[in-house]
Design a protein around this motif. Structure first.
Motif, PDB file in Angstrom:
ATOM      1  N   HIS A 197      40.624  52.531  36.508  1.00 57.12           N
ATOM      2  CA  HIS A 197      41.124  51.161  36.528  1.00 57.12           C
ATOM      3  C   HIS A 197      39.944  50.206  36.648  1.00 57.12           C
ATOM      4  O   HIS A 197      38.892  50.554  37.177  1.00 57.12           O
ATOM      5  CB  HIS A 197      42.073  50.946  37.709  1.00 57.12           C
ATOM      6  CG  HIS A 197      43.266  51.834  37.686  1.00 57.12           C
ATOM      7  ND1 HIS A 197      44.347  51.589  36.884  1.00 57.12           N
ATOM      8  CD2 HIS A 197      43.554  52.974  38.349  1.00 57.12           C
ATOM      9  CE1 HIS A 197      45.251  52.532  37.058  1.00 57.12           C
ATOM     10  NE2 HIS A 197      44.789  53.400  37.938  1.00 57.12           N
ATOM     11  N   PHE A 198      40.151  49.016  36.142  1.00 55.27           N
ATOM     12  CA  PHE A 198      39.141  47.975  36.234  1.00 55.27           C
ATOM     13  C   PHE A 198      39.537  47.016  37.342  1.00 55.27           C
ATOM     14  O   PHE A 198      40.617  46.428  37.311  1.00 55.27           O
ATOM     15  CB  PHE A 198      39.023  47.223  34.907  1.00 55.27           C
ATOM     16  CG  PHE A 198      38.649  48.109  33.763  1.00 55.27           C
ATOM     17  CD1 PHE A 198      37.379  48.652  33.677  1.00 55.27           C
ATOM     18  CD2 PHE A 198      39.559  48.403  32.774  1.00 55.27           C
ATOM     19  CE1 PHE A 198      37.025  49.476  32.626  1.00 55.27           C
ATOM     20  CE2 PHE A 198      39.228  49.224  31.714  1.00 55.27           C
ATOM     21  CZ  PHE A 198      37.953  49.758  31.639  1.00 55.27           C
ATOM     22  N   TYR A 199      38.666  46.860  38.306  1.00 54.48           N
ATOM     23  CA  TYR A 199      38.913  45.920  39.397  1.00 54.48           C
ATOM     24  C   TYR A 199      37.853  44.842  39.348  1.00 54.48           C
ATOM     25  O   TYR A 199      36.672  45.111  39.141  1.00 54.48           O
ATOM     26  CB  TYR A 199      38.874  46.636  40.752  1.00 54.48           C
ATOM     27  CG  TYR A 199      40.030  47.561  40.972  1.00 54.48           C
ATOM     28  CD1 TYR A 199      41.256  47.060  41.384  1.00 54.48           C
ATOM     29  CD2 TYR A 199      39.916  48.921  40.767  1.00 54.48           C
ATOM     30  CE1 TYR A 199      42.339  47.893  41.569  1.00 54.48           C
ATOM     31  CE2 TYR A 199      40.987  49.773  40.946  1.00 54.48           C
ATOM     32  CZ  TYR A 199      42.193  49.252  41.357  1.00 54.48           C
ATOM     33  OH  TYR A 199      43.261  50.083  41.541  1.00 54.48           O
ATOM     34  N   TRP A 200      38.289  43.605  39.552  1.00 52.07           N
ATOM     35  CA  TRP A 200      37.376  42.483  39.571  1.00 52.07           C
ATOM     36  C   TRP A 200      37.408  41.852  40.947  1.00 52.07           C
ATOM     37  O   TRP A 200      38.462  41.717  41.571  1.00 52.07           O
ATOM     38  CB  TRP A 200      37.776  41.440  38.531  1.00 52.07           C
ATOM     39  CG  TRP A 200      37.707  41.950  37.127  1.00 52.07           C
ATOM     40  CD1 TRP A 200      36.850  42.873  36.621  1.00 52.07           C
ATOM     41  CD2 TRP A 200      38.552  41.565  36.049  1.00 52.07           C
ATOM     42  NE1 TRP A 200      37.103  43.074  35.298  1.00 52.07           N
ATOM     43  CE2 TRP A 200      38.139  42.292  34.917  1.00 52.07           C
ATOM     44  CE3 TRP A 200      39.605  40.677  35.929  1.00 52.07           C
ATOM     45  CZ2 TRP A 200      38.745  42.146  33.686  1.00 52.07           C
ATOM     46  CZ3 TRP A 200      40.206  40.541  34.697  1.00 52.07           C
ATOM     47  CH2 TRP A 200      39.774  41.261  33.594  1.00 52.07           C
ATOM     48  N   ASN A 201      36.260  41.417  41.407  1.00 60.69           N
ATOM     49  CA  ASN A 201      36.171  40.740  42.692  1.00 60.69           C
ATOM     50  C   ASN A 201      36.062  39.244  42.416  1.00 60.69           C
ATOM     51  O   ASN A 201      35.009  38.757  42.003  1.00 60.69           O
ATOM     52  CB  ASN A 201      34.945  41.251  43.460  1.00 60.69           C
ATOM     53  CG  ASN A 201      34.933  40.741  44.873  1.00 60.69           C
ATOM     54  OD1 ASN A 201      35.795  39.969  45.282  1.00 60.69           O
ATOM     55  ND2 ASN A 201      33.948  41.181  45.635  1.00 60.69           N
ATOM     56  N   LEU A 202      37.162  38.528  42.615  1.00 60.80           N
ATOM     57  CA  LEU A 202      37.201  37.090  42.376  1.00 60.80           C
ATOM     58  C   LEU A 202      37.443  36.378  43.695  1.00 60.80           C
ATOM     59  O   LEU A 202      38.497  36.543  44.316  1.00 60.80           O
ATOM     60  CB  LEU A 202      38.303  36.731  41.376  1.00 60.80           C
ATOM     61  CG  LEU A 202      38.171  37.321  39.969  1.00 60.80           C
ATOM     62  CD1 LEU A 202      39.395  36.979  39.146  1.00 60.80           C
ATOM     63  CD2 LEU A 202      36.930  36.805  39.291  1.00 60.80           C
ATOM     64  N   ALA A 203      36.464  35.606  44.127  1.00 60.84           N
ATOM     65  CA  ALA A 203      36.563  34.802  45.346  1.00 60.84           C
ATOM     66  C   ALA A 203      36.908  35.661  46.566  1.00 60.84           C
ATOM     67  O   ALA A 203      37.676  35.265  47.427  1.00 60.84           O
ATOM     68  CB  ALA A 203      37.570  33.673  45.180  1.00 60.84           C
ATOM     69  N   GLY A 204      36.362  36.857  46.610  1.00 63.30           N
ATOM     70  CA  GLY A 204      36.602  37.727  47.752  1.00 63.30           C
ATOM     71  C   GLY A 204      37.874  38.551  47.665  1.00 63.30           C
ATOM     72  O   GLY A 204      38.188  39.296  48.588  1.00 63.30           O
ATOM     73  N   PHE A 205      38.631  38.405  46.580  1.00 66.10           N
ATOM     74  CA  PHE A 205      39.858  39.172  46.395  1.00 66.10           C
ATOM     75  C   PHE A 205      39.618  40.246  45.344  1.00 66.10           C
ATOM     76  O   PHE A 205      39.027  39.979  44.300  1.00 66.10           O
ATOM     77  CB  PHE A 205      41.014  38.275  45.945  1.00 66.10           C
ATOM     78  CG  PHE A 205      41.435  37.278  46.975  1.00 66.10           C
ATOM     79  CD1 PHE A 205      42.206  37.656  48.046  1.00 66.10           C
ATOM     80  CD2 PHE A 205      41.056  35.947  46.863  1.00 66.10           C
ATOM     81  CE1 PHE A 205      42.597  36.729  48.999  1.00 66.10           C
ATOM     82  CE2 PHE A 205      41.440  35.019  47.799  1.00 66.10           C
ATOM     83  CZ  PHE A 205      42.213  35.420  48.880  1.00 66.10           C
ATOM     84  N   LEU A 206      40.102  41.440  45.603  1.00 72.52           N
ATOM     85  CA  LEU A 206      40.003  42.527  44.647  1.00 72.52           C
ATOM     86  C   LEU A 206      41.230  42.474  43.743  1.00 72.52           C
ATOM     87  O   LEU A 206      42.360  42.624  44.199  1.00 72.52           O
ATOM     88  CB  LEU A 206      39.940  43.864  45.380  1.00 72.52           C
ATOM     89  CG  LEU A 206      39.514  45.058  44.557  1.00 72.52           C
ATOM     90  CD1 LEU A 206      38.103  44.854  44.012  1.00 72.52           C
ATOM     91  CD2 LEU A 206      39.566  46.315  45.393  1.00 72.52           C
ATOM     92  N   HIS A 257      43.223  43.664  40.174  1.00 74.57           N
ATOM     93  CA  HIS A 257      43.345  44.710  39.153  1.00 74.57           C
ATOM     94  C   HIS A 257      43.222  44.041  37.786  1.00 74.57           C
ATOM     95  O   HIS A 257      44.086  43.266  37.383  1.00 74.57           O
ATOM     96  CB  HIS A 257      44.689  45.418  39.305  1.00 74.57           C
ATOM     97  CG  HIS A 257      44.777  46.698  38.565  1.00 74.57           C
ATOM     98  ND1 HIS A 257      45.148  46.750  37.252  1.00 74.57           N
ATOM     99  CD2 HIS A 257      44.513  47.966  38.948  1.00 74.57           C
ATOM    100  CE1 HIS A 257      45.133  48.004  36.852  1.00 74.57           C
ATOM    101  NE2 HIS A 257      44.752  48.765  37.870  1.00 74.57           N
ATOM    102  N   GLY A 258      42.176  44.338  37.062  1.00 74.22           N
ATOM    103  CA  GLY A 258      41.860  43.651  35.817  1.00 74.22           C
ATOM    104  C   GLY A 258      42.879  43.850  34.720  1.00 74.22           C
ATOM    105  O   GLY A 258      43.223  42.911  34.000  1.00 74.22           O
ATOM    106  N   GLN A 259      43.394  45.067  34.564  1.00 70.60           N
ATOM    107  CA  GLN A 259      44.347  45.324  33.484  1.00 70.60           C
ATOM    108  C   GLN A 259      45.651  44.578  33.709  1.00 70.60           C
ATOM    109  O   GLN A 259      46.253  44.064  32.767  1.00 70.60           O
ATOM    110  CB  GLN A 259      44.605  46.824  33.373  1.00 70.60           C
ATOM    111  CG  GLN A 259      43.374  47.563  32.883  1.00 70.60           C
ATOM    112  CD  GLN A 259      43.312  48.982  33.406  1.00 70.60           C
ATOM    113  OE1 GLN A 259      43.724  49.246  34.522  1.00 70.60           O
ATOM    114  NE2 GLN A 259      42.775  49.880  32.604  1.00 70.60           N
ATOM    115  N   VAL A 260      46.089  44.500  34.946  1.00 70.37           N
ATOM    116  CA  VAL A 260      47.317  43.765  35.250  1.00 70.37           C
ATOM    117  C   VAL A 260      47.119  42.278  34.970  1.00 70.37           C
ATOM    118  O   VAL A 260      47.988  41.622  34.383  1.00 70.37           O
ATOM    119  CB  VAL A 260      47.754  44.003  36.711  1.00 70.37           C
ATOM    120  CG1 VAL A 260      48.905  43.105  37.092  1.00 70.37           C
ATOM    121  CG2 VAL A 260      48.111  45.461  36.929  1.00 70.37           C
TER     122      VAL A 260
END
Length: 107
Positions: free
Chosen positions: A22-31, A33-36
């Protein structure tokens, strides 16, 4: 015992596919799920395009794509009317319709 097709390269490649990446992105301190996130934005974009195409050049007697979109909205309106009652459903149609079309699009 098994047919020759089970020993082909196609099934070997499919068996070696990794499950669970899975692809996870860290945006503004939140993890996140990129695909979702990508699927959600894609469904929102498709729904906005369909709404735009269904409402441009609206005519008194619908035909073509406008006819399809009005049938879809009537379907959701009938569901809301049946579930909420004749006197209470109109104010809930935008919310119920948004949920219905978003969930339908995601599936």
């Amino acid at each position: 015992m098994y047919p020759e097709i089970f020993y082909s390269n196609t099934f070997t490649v499919l068996a070696e596919a990794e499950v669970g990446k899975h692809f996870y992105w860290n945006l503004a301190g939140f993890l996140i799920h990129g695909q979702v996130l990508v699927v959600v934005w894609f469904v929102v974009a498709v729904l906005l395009v369909l709404a735009f195409l269904g409402s441009t050049n609206a005519e008194r007697i619908p035909h073509g794509f406008q006819n399809f979109m009005e049938a879809a909205v009537d379907f959701v309106t009938d569901i809301a009317k049946d579930q909420l009652g004749e006197s209470f459903y109109k104010e809930w149609i935008p919310f119920i319709g948004t949920l219905f079309f978003f969930i339908f699009g995601c599936n």
